[in-house]
Design a protein around this motif. Structure first.
Motif, short mmCIF file in Angstrom:
data_model
loop_
_atom_site.label_atom_id
_atom_site.label_comp_id
_atom_site.label_asym_id
_atom_site.label_seq_id
_atom_site.Cartn_x
_atom_site.Cartn_y
_atom_site.Cartn_z
N PHE A 62 0.80 -1.22 0.00
CA PHE A 62 0.00 0.00 0.00
C PHE A 62 0.84 1.27 0.00
O PHE A 62 0.30 2.37 0.08
N ALA A 63 2.15 1.10 -0.10
CA ALA A 63 2.98 2.28 -0.37
C ALA A 63 2.71 2.82 -1.76
O ALA A 63 2.89 4.01 -2.03
N PHE A 64 2.28 1.93 -2.68
CA PHE A 64 1.98 2.38 -4.04
C PHE A 64 0.74 1.73 -4.65
O PHE A 64 0.38 2.03 -5.78
N TYR A 65 0.07 0.85 -3.93
CA TYR A 65 -1.22 0.32 -4.37
C TYR A 65 -2.34 1.12 -3.70
O TYR A 65 -2.28 1.38 -2.49
N SER A 66 -3.36 1.47 -4.45
CA SER A 66 -4.59 1.95 -3.84
C SER A 66 -5.44 0.73 -3.47
O SER A 66 -5.20 -0.38 -3.97
N MET A 67 -6.42 0.90 -2.61
CA MET A 67 -7.33 -0.19 -2.27
C MET A 67 -8.06 -0.69 -3.53
O MET A 67 -8.26 -1.89 -3.71
N GLU A 68 -8.44 0.25 -4.38
CA GLU A 68 -9.15 -0.14 -5.60
C GLU A 68 -8.25 -0.97 -6.52
O GLU A 68 -8.68 -1.96 -7.11
N ASP A 69 -6.97 -0.57 -6.64
CA ASP A 69 -6.02 -1.35 -7.43
C ASP A 69 -5.89 -2.77 -6.89
O ASP A 69 -5.86 -3.74 -7.64
#
Length: 342
Positions: A62-69
């Motif tokens: 989640f440093a670079f993923y969104s929850m939606e991703d």
């Protein structure tokens, strides 16, 4: 006491399978060993079922993923297993483990991604389970169906068959490295940056090719999706089919975006062979059957042989094709669980 890290992912799967399900009996047609299990529902049709678990800190950061991703990709990679059996998906169930620190807004975004990916392929989310967990954990089961005669396994490759892939390779792994190392768009060009990152965060299950084959009367002899790297998947097909293979480096399909990302430490060929996460389809077919397919939808990268799995380098040397792609239990590929951004 033996270490699972020493055994490796695929040896572990083989060992546990020999203990738990050594025989395949009706209604099961194919169990562990392909991208999905297959069981019969009547004399003409079968269903295929696949399950994948995705864990925060290992499969997504989640440093670079969104929850939606995270939600979108979790569903997409499961759907890809159905495509890899030449079947069509119907429904999905989701078991969700959630830390108490996750907000309702985060969960809404996560499910928005799951639902968006599912709806793109006509899949209904039929149910599941929710529980508390130390990190975010998603376990998704997808069920698909097809006529029994349409299912394609890994074990059908024959010497003389061509080895083909459905799209460019290495993009997703390069996109991951761009995100991990904080590489800015200016370093590779914004078009290349956006393309590579999207290939990692938003993979596309190749049902377009499955549908195209059905309309063309084209049937591959063996089929698998590229989740753990091309070299690994070639070895899986050869092991299941009892054959060898020769891959030509000069034929590997490399995107212009990957070629533009020269700032990355790994070379384009390494990404293509060992990167993983592309979720393109790797398949074998006879020259005669390939004539039925749209030549723009695949590229031939090699040939099935009697024995040995070899890589012909572009400069002319020949070496064993080493399966150096993703292994869940490799020490070097373990992930450190990151702190979720507030």
């Amino acid at each position: 006491m033996s270490s699972i890290e020493q055994a490796g992912e695929f040896n572990l799967i083989h060992h546990l399978t020999s203990m738990g399900s050594p025989k395949v009996e009706p209604p099961i047609i194919a169990g562990i060993g392909d991208d999905a299990a297959v069981y019969s529902t009547d004399h003409n049709r079968v269903q295929v079922v696949t399950t994948d678990a995705l864990i925060e800190g290992y499969h997504f950061d989640f440093a670079f993923y969104s929850m939606e991703d995270a939600g979108y990709k979790a569903m997409a990679v499961n759907l890809s297993d159905i495509a890899a059996m030449n079947a069509r998906p119907i429904l999905a169930t989701i078991a969700l483990g959630v830390p108490g620190s996750v907000s309702m807004e985060d969960l809404e975004a996560l499910y928005g991604g799951l639902a968006a990916s599912a709806s793109e392929h006509g899949v209904q989310i039929a149910g599941g389970d929710t529980t508390r967990a130390p990190v975010l954990m998603l376990t998704i089961t997808v069920i698909g169906e097809a006529r029994a005669s349409e299912i394609i396994y890994r074990n059908g490759a024959q010497p003389g068959d061509r080895i083909c892939v459905s799209g460019t390779l290495g993009d997703a792994a390069a996109g991951l490295d761009i995100l991990r190392h904080g590489i800015e768009p200016e370093a590779v060009g914004s078009t290349a940056w956006n393309f590579l990152v999207a290939r990692h965060l938003r993979p596309t299950p190749r049902f377009d090719l499955v549908n195209e084959w059905a309309s063309q009367g084209m049937r591959p002899s063996a089929l698998i999706d590229i989740s753990d790297g091309l070299a690994n998947e070639i070895h899986h097909i050869c092991a299941a089919s009892g054959c060898g293979a020769t891959i030509r480096e000069s034929r590997l399909p490399l995107s212009s975006a990957l070629k533009a990302a020269s700032v990355l430490e790994r070379g384009c060929v390494d990404y293509a062979l060992n990167g993983g996460d592309d979720y393109e389809l790797l398949f074998t077919a006879s020259a005669r059957d390939l004539q039925k397919a749209n030549p723009a939808s695949f590229i031939t990268i090699g040939l099935i042989t009697e024995k040995d799995i070899l890589l012909h380098r572009a400069e002319g040397s020949v070496e064993p094709l080493v399966p150096a792609g993703h292994d869940h239990f490799s020490v070097t590929q373990s992930a450190t669980i990151p702190h979720r951004a507030p």
